[in-house]
Scaffold this motif. Sequence first.
Motif, short mmCIF file in Angstrom:
data_model
loop_
_atom_site.label_atom_id
_atom_site.label_comp_id
_atom_site.label_asym_id
_atom_site.label_seq_id
_atom_site.Cartn_x
_atom_site.Cartn_y
_atom_site.Cartn_z
N TRP A 1 29.08 34.57 44.97
CA TRP A 1 30.22 35.14 44.23
C TRP A 1 30.73 36.39 44.92
O TRP A 1 31.94 36.61 45.04
CB TRP A 1 29.78 35.44 42.79
CG TRP A 1 30.88 35.82 41.86
CD1 TRP A 1 31.61 34.99 41.04
CD2 TRP A 1 31.37 37.15 41.59
NE1 TRP A 1 32.52 35.71 40.30
CE2 TRP A 1 32.39 37.04 40.62
CE3 TRP A 1 31.06 38.41 42.09
CZ2 TRP A 1 33.10 38.14 40.13
CZ3 TRP A 1 31.76 39.51 41.60
CH2 TRP A 1 32.76 39.37 40.65
N LEU A 2 29.80 37.24 45.36
CA LEU A 2 30.18 38.53 45.94
C LEU A 2 30.84 38.40 47.30
O LEU A 2 31.88 39.01 47.57
CB LEU A 2 28.94 39.43 46.06
CG LEU A 2 28.37 40.02 44.77
CD1 LEU A 2 26.95 40.53 45.01
CD2 LEU A 2 29.26 41.14 44.27
N LEU A 3 30.23 37.63 48.20
CA LEU A 3 30.68 37.63 49.59
C LEU A 3 32.13 37.20 49.77
O LEU A 3 32.88 37.89 50.46
CB LEU A 3 29.76 36.75 50.44
CG LEU A 3 28.50 37.42 50.97
CD1 LEU A 3 27.66 36.40 51.74
CD2 LEU A 3 28.84 38.60 51.86
N PRO A 4 32.58 36.07 49.20
CA PRO A 4 33.99 35.70 49.41
C PRO A 4 34.96 36.75 48.90
O PRO A 4 36.04 36.95 49.48
CB PRO A 4 34.13 34.39 48.63
CG PRO A 4 32.75 33.86 48.52
CD PRO A 4 31.87 35.06 48.40
N ARG A 5 34.59 37.44 47.83
CA ARG A 5 35.47 38.48 47.29
C ARG A 5 35.51 39.72 48.18
O ARG A 5 36.50 40.43 48.21
CB ARG A 5 35.00 38.85 45.88
CG ARG A 5 35.32 37.77 44.86
CD ARG A 5 34.52 37.93 43.58
NE ARG A 5 35.02 37.02 42.55
CZ ARG A 5 34.76 35.72 42.51
NH1 ARG A 5 34.01 35.17 43.43
NH2 ARG A 5 35.27 34.97 41.54
N LEU B 1 38.10 46.36 37.71
CA LEU B 1 38.00 45.92 39.09
C LEU B 1 37.09 44.71 39.25
O LEU B 1 37.37 43.81 40.05
CB LEU B 1 37.52 47.08 39.97
CG LEU B 1 38.48 48.26 40.07
CD1 LEU B 1 37.85 49.41 40.86
CD2 LEU B 1 39.80 47.85 40.70
N ASN B 2 35.99 44.67 38.48
CA ASN B 2 35.10 43.51 38.56
C ASN B 2 35.78 42.23 38.10
O ASN B 2 35.41 41.13 38.54
CB ASN B 2 33.84 43.76 37.73
CG ASN B 2 32.86 44.70 38.42
OD1 ASN B 2 32.91 44.89 39.63
ND2 ASN B 2 31.96 45.28 37.65
N ALA B 3 36.76 42.37 37.22
CA ALA B 3 37.46 41.20 36.70
C ALA B 3 38.68 40.82 37.53
O ALA B 3 39.35 39.83 37.24
CB ALA B 3 37.89 41.46 35.25
N ALA B 4 38.96 41.58 38.59
CA ALA B 4 40.22 41.44 39.31
C ALA B 4 40.45 40.05 39.88
O ALA B 4 41.58 39.56 39.90
CB ALA B 4 40.31 42.48 40.42
N PHE B 5 39.39 39.40 40.37
CA PHE B 5 39.58 38.12 41.04
C PHE B 5 39.54 36.92 40.10
O PHE B 5 39.74 35.79 40.53
CB PHE B 5 38.52 37.95 42.13
CG PHE B 5 38.76 38.84 43.32
CD1 PHE B 5 39.60 38.44 44.35
CD2 PHE B 5 38.17 40.08 43.40
CE1 PHE B 5 39.83 39.26 45.44
CE2 PHE B 5 38.39 40.91 44.49
CZ PHE B 5 39.23 40.50 45.51
#
Length: 259
Positions: free
Chosen positions: A146-150, A213-217
Amino acid sequence: MTTVDSAVLVEREAGIARITLARPDRRNALGVGDFADLHRALAEIAASAEDRAVILTGSGRAFCAGADLSDVVPDAATAAIMRPINEAVRALHRLPQPCIAAVNGPAVGAGMSLALGCDLVIAADTASFAQIFVKRALSPDTGSSWLLPRLVGLHTAKRLALLGDLITAEQARDLGLVTEIVPADTLLDTAADYARRLAAGPPIALALTKQLLNAAFTTGFDDALDAETAANAVNVGTADMAEAFAAFREKRTPEFRGR
């Protein structure tokens, strides 16, 4: 100092909680029980109004070598093993206080996930990072997929995850994974400087900013506008906002109290 059983140590000073992963003989690889202790430590910090900023670091020469599953029963169900590990990762992601990773050495596998789960990543010039899962015949876990692509984009994330290569602190910074690189002997001082700045900030506004910001994507633009409005409706009602405007008028540094 508050000592949490096993490999997780928590120290507190002037509104800053410093979590140290403390199994230097295993390069701070964490067992399932250690992840459970990390979860408890993070939950305690999340509920504390006195803890205004958090630093996560490792003892010795490594940040975290990932999960240590050497004591896991061979036929144990994967879901049962991962439950306490995922709870710790989830608690880090949901932590309302800003969190700084002070990466003092290798951060691989779940260790890389823990570093990237923090809000700022300060790396020593001796630090390195790897999505080592594939070299253990595993797929990414602890939130890496989840983290890396973002953080770096899909194709770069695939390169890191499919090859599992170790990258230097400089390479990680060039990819946007690291905020700043400093000499190893100044790492904790630099992280503490950032933590002091964050601890002096308005806690409610900082927590709401993290949520936005955590919800941005995963949030549409219109929903983001609504969420920003809702967040600032909360901020406008705080004593901290009144203090911010008063301090601006009076040309002084504001003193925020989280209410």
